[in-house]
Design a protein around this motif. Structure first.
Motif, PDB file in Angstrom:
ATOM      1  N   GLY A 143       0.827  -1.207   0.000  1.00  0.00           N
ATOM      2  CA  GLY A 143       0.000   0.000   0.000  1.00  0.00           C
ATOM      3  C   GLY A 143       0.857   1.251   0.000  1.00  0.00           C
ATOM      4  N   TYR A 144       0.209   2.404  -0.046  1.00  0.00           N
ATOM      5  CA  TYR A 144       0.956   3.664  -0.006  1.00  0.00           C
ATOM      6  C   TYR A 144       0.127   4.732   0.693  1.00  0.00           C
ATOM      7  CZ  TYR A 144      -1.966   4.937  -4.073  1.00  0.00           C
ATOM      8  OH  TYR A 144      -3.031   5.189  -4.915  1.00  0.00           O
ATOM      9  N   LEU A 145       0.831   5.741   1.163  1.00  0.00           N
ATOM     10  CA  LEU A 145       0.212   6.902   1.799  1.00  0.00           C
ATOM     11  C   LEU A 145       0.411   8.119   0.903  1.00  0.00           C
ATOM     12  CD1 LEU A 145       1.521   6.349   5.427  1.00  0.00           C
ATOM     13  CD2 LEU A 145      -0.888   6.319   4.765  1.00  0.00           C
ATOM     14  N   VAL A 146      -0.589   8.975   0.811  1.00  0.00           N
ATOM     15  CA  VAL A 146      -0.435  10.226   0.072  1.00  0.00           C
ATOM     16  C   VAL A 146       0.508  11.127   0.863  1.00  0.00           C
ATOM     17  CG1 VAL A 146      -1.608  12.213  -0.921  1.00  0.00           C
ATOM     18  CG2 VAL A 146      -2.749   9.987  -0.869  1.00  0.00           C
ATOM     19  N   GLY A 147       1.567  11.577   0.225  1.00  0.00           N
ATOM     20  CA  GLY A 147       2.592  12.351   0.916  1.00  0.00           C
ATOM     21  C   GLY A 147       2.180  13.791   1.165  1.00  0.00           C
ATOM     22  N   PRO A 148       2.681  14.402   2.251  1.00  0.00           N
ATOM     23  CA  PRO A 148       2.376  15.809   2.526  1.00  0.00           C
ATOM     24  C   PRO A 148       2.915  16.704   1.418  1.00  0.00           C
ATOM     25  CG  PRO A 148       4.148  15.009   3.947  1.00  0.00           C
ATOM     26  CD  PRO A 148       3.594  13.821   3.244  1.00  0.00           C
ATOM     27  N   GLY A 149       2.102  17.678   1.026  1.00  0.00           N
ATOM     28  CA  GLY A 149       2.438  18.543  -0.093  1.00  0.00           C
ATOM     29  C   GLY A 149       1.727  18.140  -1.367  1.00  0.00           C
ATOM     30  N   SER A 150       1.068  16.969  -1.367  1.00  0.00           N
ATOM     31  CA  SER A 150       0.325  16.513  -2.543  1.00  0.00           C
ATOM     32  C   SER A 150      -0.968  17.309  -2.684  1.00  0.00           C
ATOM     33  CB  SER A 150      -0.009  15.022  -2.423  1.00  0.00           C
ATOM     34  OG  SER A 150       1.156  14.238  -2.421  1.00  0.00           O
ATOM     35  N   ARG A 151      -1.309  17.608  -3.915  1.00  0.00           N
ATOM     36  CA  ARG A 151      -2.570  18.311  -4.206  1.00  0.00           C
ATOM     37  C   ARG A 151      -3.522  17.343  -4.903  1.00  0.00           C
ATOM     38  NH1 ARG A 151      -4.298  23.440  -4.309  1.00  0.00           N
ATOM     39  NH2 ARG A 151      -2.210  24.191  -3.806  1.00  0.00           N
TER      40      ARG A 151
END
Length: 298
Positions: A176-184
């Motif tokens: 799985g993955y997490l949406v990284g901070p700074g992503s729009r």
């Protein structure tokens, strides 16, 4: 709009490269939070007849050398990351792969869309299973939710799950993955909570880690005698010191109701709690709360 997209892609790439410097493997994401690059093995028209699936598709995790394998494309290599984003100029965010060294990242996704208070559910779990969430990276989502980053042991594979731990709590583990901070995204921007951006992912508490793992596939062990188990729970409450009396009582009562001996142990647990200094009213209220939490009637 094209200018805004290019700016968003440039920012996403910058954030992704920064994450890679910390050892976090990343992939480009679209505004929908999905991997920005489509699979090169997707079904396509065949000149000789109807569509045929690519036989390598379901089994290829990037061995073909092309991009488009989702989290299997994830990398910490700056040159590869730049090539990934160059192949997806529409990307406005990045995903961080879970389960990979050096952190073996585990993501605890506290959702707000389910209509439940997922933060309260996590606090209840922490109280029942005697763990605390350490200071760690927290990412705030556009919908008002939170992602907690935790580090797992290298020899343990934590699976992805949705709502299994508690309603509104999803787990991002291996694959799985997490949406990284700074992503729009289409709903807004993901941002690190103040004061947490530069923290390393904290070690997952062992009690929580046990909850995240599937039960072992072994023969069912013979249950211990209810009397012995009940005496152990009462003794656990009797050994409580000031400041942990209510927590120990709640934990013991939960275990009792989960094992079907809650009603029989209600009076002994109450008496043990009174012995430690709790009033009978406090003890009965805590036991009733444990019964409700485990889905039993007090």
């Amino acid at each position: 709009m094209a200018t805004i997209d290019r700016q968003a892609t440039t920012l996403a790439l910058a954030h992704a490269l920064s994450a890679a410097e910390r050892g976090l493997a990343v992939i480009p994401l679209s505004r929908t939070k999905l991997p920005a690059l489509r699979s090169p093995h997707r079904t396509g028209p065949d000149p000789a007849g109807p569509r045929r699936p690519d036989p390598a598709g379901p089994h290829c995790h990037g061995e073909c050398g092309r991009f488009g394998h989702g989290v299997y494309d994830a990398s910490t290599d700056p040159a590869r990351i730049r090539r990934l984003f160059a192949a997806a100029p529409w990307a406005t965010g990045y995903g961080i792969a879970c389960g990979l060294p050096p952190y073996h990242l585990i993501g605890v996704d506290l959702d707000t869309k389910s209509g439940t208070d997922s933060s309260a559910a996590l606090r209840e779990l922490a109280l029942r299973h005697l763990f605390t969430i350490p200071e760690t990276v927290v990412v705030l989502t556009p919908s008002g939710g939170r992602h907690l980053w935790l580090s797992g042991p290298p020899d343990v594979v934590v699976p992805n799950s949705a709502g299994r731990l508690a309603p509104g709590i999803d787990i991002r583990g291996a694959g799985g993955y997490l949406v990284g901070p700074g992503s729009r995204t289409g709903h807004g921007v993901y941002a690190a909570a103040p004061g947490t951006a530069h923290l390393p992912p904290a070690a997952c508490p062992p009690s929580l880690l046990r909850l995240l793992l599937p039960p072992p596939r072994t023969g069912r062990p013979a249950p211990s005698a209810p009397g012995d188990h009940g005496r152990g729970l009462v003794h656990f409450v009797l050994c409580a010191h000031e400041g942990q009396r209510n927590t120990r009582l709640f934990w013991a009562a939960c275990r009792a109701y989960e094992n079907g001996i809650g009603p029989a142990l209600a009076d002994p647990l109450t008496e043990a709690a009174r012995h430690t200094g709790l009033s009978e009213h406090e003890a009965r209220a805590t036991i009733a709360s444990a019964a409700r939490m485990t889905g039993r009637r007090p």
